[in-house]
Design an enzyme around this catalytic site. Structure first.
Site, mmCIF file in Angstrom:
data_model
loop_
_atom_site.group_PDB
_atom_site.id
_atom_site.type_symbol
_atom_site.label_atom_id
_atom_site.label_comp_id
_atom_site.label_asym_id
_atom_site.label_seq_id
_atom_site.Cartn_x
_atom_site.Cartn_y
_atom_site.Cartn_z
ATOM 1 N N SER A 54 8.654 -14.935 -46.324
ATOM 2 C CA SER A 54 8.083 -15.931 -45.414
ATOM 3 C C SER A 54 6.836 -15.397 -44.721
ATOM 4 O O SER A 54 6.843 -14.294 -44.175
ATOM 5 C CB SER A 54 9.104 -16.348 -44.355
ATOM 6 N N VAL A 59 6.044 -8.232 -41.772
ATOM 7 C CA VAL A 59 5.698 -7.488 -42.983
ATOM 8 C C VAL A 59 5.036 -8.410 -44.005
ATOM 9 O O VAL A 59 4.068 -8.022 -44.667
ATOM 10 C CB VAL A 59 6.937 -6.790 -43.584
ATOM 11 N N CYS A 60 5.512 -9.634 -44.119
ATOM 12 C CA CYS A 60 4.914 -10.581 -45.064
ATOM 13 C C CYS A 60 3.474 -10.891 -44.668
ATOM 14 O O CYS A 60 2.568 -10.880 -45.506
ATOM 15 C CB CYS A 60 5.727 -11.873 -45.120
ATOM 16 N N ALA A 61 3.261 -11.141 -43.387
ATOM 17 C CA ALA A 61 1.909 -11.418 -42.892
ATOM 18 C C ALA A 61 0.997 -10.216 -43.129
ATOM 19 O O ALA A 61 -0.157 -10.368 -43.534
ATOM 20 C CB ALA A 61 1.959 -11.780 -41.414
ATOM 21 N N SER A 63 1.243 -7.991 -45.503
ATOM 22 C CA SER A 63 0.908 -7.870 -46.926
ATOM 23 C C SER A 63 -0.204 -8.847 -47.308
ATOM 24 O O SER A 63 -1.092 -8.498 -48.088
ATOM 25 C CB SER A 63 2.145 -8.070 -47.809
#
EC number: 1.11.1.24
Length: 166
Positions: A54, A59-61, A63
């Site tokens: 999400s 961590v997703c943001a 990446s």
């Protein structure tokens, strides 16, 4: 099936990542303007698939930001950031962040990408979302690099992915 973890807790994914040397599986995903994008749209370009659960997690943001920055100088390369977030959330994020070097795509509608690429989590607290993985394709859409991140809270190995394109 692959075994990964979420904060140390065992998580099983639907399958395995495509093998190096294989043709990448076809996909139909949704762009932030709600139009469709298919894998074949990117033939002739080198493609980084940045796959994650999400956009609204740290961590997703990170990446997405990192691939946006690091892929800027790569010739003939496109970065596709793929999750099951709604396109509206993906669009909000890139607009708020001012990101110009990534394309966000959503698997929310048909939900086949996660199965075809072996990244749908079928157990654990994030069951139904996509695991964190990076797949790099050459200009003919053949797989040249894969990484299934062992624990979802960890970032992918950006350098290993980018090195295959140098």
């Amino acid at each position: 099936m692959s075994e990964i973890s979420f904060k140390g807790e065992r998580v099983i994914t639907y399958g395995d990542l495509p093998a190096i040397g294989e043709k990448a599986p076809h996909f139909d995903l949704i762009k932030t303007d709600l139009s469709k994008a298919k894998l074949e749209d990117f033939k002739g370009k080198r493609v980084i698939l940045n796959i994650f659960p999400s956009i609204d997690t740290g961590v997703c943001a990170t990446s997405v930001r990192n691939f946006n920055e690091r892929a800027t100088d790569l010739d003939n390369t496109v970065v596709l950031c793929i999750s099951r977030d709604l396109p509206f959330a993906q669009k909000r994020f890139v607009n708020d962040e001012g990101l110009k070097n990534v394309i966000n795509l959503s698997d929310f509608k048909e939900r086949e990408f996660g199965k075809d690429y072996g990244v749908e989590m079928i157990t654990g607290p994030l069951e139904g979302l996509l695991s964190r993985a990076v797949i790099v394709l050459d200009e003919n859409l053949n797989v040249i690099h894969t990484q299934q991140v062992p624990d979802i809270v960890e970032e992918p190995n950006y350098l290993a992915a980018l090195k295959t394109l140098l």
